[in-house]
Design a protein around this motif. Structure first.
Motif, short mmCIF file in Angstrom:
data_model
loop_
_atom_site.label_atom_id
_atom_site.label_comp_id
_atom_site.label_asym_id
_atom_site.label_seq_id
_atom_site.Cartn_x
_atom_site.Cartn_y
_atom_site.Cartn_z
N TYR A 75 0.94 -1.17 0.13
CA TYR A 75 0.02 0.11 -0.19
C TYR A 75 0.56 1.24 -0.18
O TYR A 75 1.67 1.45 0.86
CB TYR A 75 -0.85 0.04 1.24
N GLY A 76 0.81 2.13 -0.76
CA GLY A 76 1.35 3.26 -1.00
C GLY A 76 1.10 4.27 -1.73
O GLY A 76 0.15 4.25 -2.78
N PHE A 77 1.49 5.49 -1.66
CA PHE A 77 1.27 6.79 -2.24
C PHE A 77 2.56 7.43 -2.87
O PHE A 77 3.24 7.42 -1.82
CB PHE A 77 0.50 7.78 -1.56
N TRP A 78 2.64 7.42 -3.94
CA TRP A 78 3.82 8.18 -4.45
C TRP A 78 3.83 9.66 -5.06
O TRP A 78 2.61 9.81 -6.01
CB TRP A 78 4.51 7.07 -5.64
N ILE A 79 4.67 10.53 -5.15
CA ILE A 79 4.44 11.71 -5.57
C ILE A 79 5.20 11.97 -6.94
O ILE A 79 6.20 11.29 -7.05
CB ILE A 79 5.06 12.81 -4.50
N ASP A 80 4.61 12.40 -7.92
CA ASP A 80 5.35 12.57 -8.99
C ASP A 80 6.28 13.68 -8.92
O ASP A 80 5.89 14.84 -8.47
CB ASP A 80 4.29 13.05 -10.16
N PRO A 81 7.65 13.70 -9.02
CA PRO A 81 8.69 14.65 -8.71
C PRO A 81 8.56 15.75 -9.50
O PRO A 81 9.00 16.87 -9.23
CB PRO A 81 10.08 13.87 -8.87
N HIS A 82 7.82 15.91 -10.68
CA HIS A 82 7.77 16.84 -11.59
C HIS A 82 6.20 17.60 -11.71
O HIS A 82 6.01 18.60 -12.19
CB HIS A 82 7.87 16.35 -13.07
N ASP A 83 5.24 16.81 -10.64
CA ASP A 83 4.09 17.53 -10.48
C ASP A 83 3.61 17.33 -9.07
O ASP A 83 3.23 16.32 -8.74
CB ASP A 83 3.17 16.72 -11.44
N ARG A 84 3.69 18.22 -8.26
CA ARG A 84 3.24 17.99 -6.83
C ARG A 84 1.82 17.92 -6.58
O ARG A 84 1.36 17.48 -5.64
CB ARG A 84 3.71 19.32 -6.19
N GLY A 85 1.07 18.09 -7.88
CA GLY A 85 -0.40 17.83 -7.50
C GLY A 85 -1.15 16.50 -7.98
O GLY A 85 -2.11 16.21 -8.14
N ARG A 86 -0.04 15.58 -8.41
CA ARG A 86 -0.39 14.27 -8.72
C ARG A 86 0.18 13.13 -7.72
O ARG A 86 1.53 13.21 -7.79
CB ARG A 86 0.35 13.88 -10.09
N ILE A 87 -0.57 12.29 -7.44
CA ILE A 87 -0.31 11.40 -6.33
C ILE A 87 -0.74 10.08 -6.86
O ILE A 87 -1.70 9.87 -7.21
CB ILE A 87 -0.76 11.70 -4.85
N ARG A 88 0.23 9.09 -7.18
CA ARG A 88 0.09 7.92 -7.49
C ARG A 88 -0.26 6.75 -6.47
O ARG A 88 0.21 7.06 -5.29
CB ARG A 88 1.35 7.31 -8.51
N VAL A 89 -1.27 6.02 -6.64
CA VAL A 89 -1.95 5.17 -5.54
C VAL A 89 -1.52 3.51 -5.91
O VAL A 89 -1.87 3.32 -7.14
CB VAL A 89 -3.43 5.31 -5.57
N TYR A 90 -0.89 2.87 -5.12
CA TYR A 90 -0.89 1.31 -5.56
C TYR A 90 -1.10 0.63 -4.22
O TYR A 90 -0.62 0.95 -3.26
CB TYR A 90 0.70 1.12 -6.05
N GLU A 91 -2.09 -0.49 -4.54
CA GLU A 91 -2.25 -1.34 -3.55
C GLU A 91 -2.47 -2.75 -4.02
O GLU A 91 -2.81 -3.01 -4.94
CB GLU A 91 -4.13 -0.72 -2.74
N GLU A 92 -1.95 -3.83 -2.99
CA GLU A 92 -2.15 -5.08 -3.28
C GLU A 92 -2.76 -5.96 -2.18
O GLU A 92 -2.32 -5.47 -0.85
CB GLU A 92 -0.81 -5.61 -3.46
N TRP A 93 -3.90 -6.42 -2.09
CA TRP A 93 -4.77 -7.10 -1.12
C TRP A 93 -4.76 -8.74 -1.36
O TRP A 93 -5.08 -9.14 -2.56
CB TRP A 93 -5.97 -6.57 -1.29
N ALA A 94 -4.45 -9.38 -0.40
CA ALA A 94 -4.64 -10.93 -0.41
C ALA A 94 -5.98 -11.34 -0.98
O ALA A 94 -6.27 -12.24 -1.67
CB ALA A 94 -4.14 -11.59 0.78
N THR A 95 -7.11 -10.47 -0.46
CA THR A 95 -8.47 -11.06 -0.84
C THR A 95 -9.35 -9.82 -0.89
O THR A 95 -8.91 -8.81 -0.43
CB THR A 95 -9.05 -11.96 0.29
N GLU A 96 -10.60 -9.92 -1.70
CA GLU A 96 -11.28 -8.95 -1.96
C GLU A 96 -11.87 -8.59 -0.52
O GLU A 96 -12.36 -7.33 -0.34
CB GLU A 96 -12.53 -9.48 -2.91
#
Length: 105
Positions: free
Chosen positions: A44-65
């Motif tokens: 689970y994480g949020f990552w910041i675009d180093p060229h655009d402080r207004g863009r946050i990437r989201v990525y999640e992995e879950w074992a089950t729904e």
């Protein structure tokens, strides 16, 4: 090699007013830390675009729904959403992927 793979991946981005960057980051760090301790959370994480402080990437992995569904009802998640109301969120675009396997390449 047998690898544990997520049943569910969520990926996308949140766009905020760049002027709200610091306020958003103050909310994100404790939220992500608490979410990572939830049952079934593999990543689970949020990552910041180093060229655009207004863009946050989201990525999640879950074992089950079901564990992802429980996350959506967790008190810290609901509190995060309430706190994010103070941030100028311009858009949220998240995609859900059902995963049948995962391989290291």
């Amino acid at each position: 090699m047998i690898m544990t793979h997520p049943a569910l991946v969520i990926s996308g981005e949140i766009r905020i007013d760049p002027d709200d960057f610091d306020a958003a980051m103050a909310l994100v760090d404790p939220f992500v830390a608490e979410t990572r301790s939830e049952a079934g959370c593999l990543e689970y994480g949020f990552w910041i675009d180093p060229h655009d402080r207004g863009r946050i990437r989201v990525y999640e992995e879950w074992a089950t729904e079901a564990e992802n569904d429980a996350h959506a009802q967790a008190p810290h998640y609901l509190e995060f959403l309430t706190q994010m109301a103070a941030i100028d969120v311009r858009s949220v675009e998240l995609f859900r992927f059902e995963v049948s396997s995962k391989a290291l390449i």
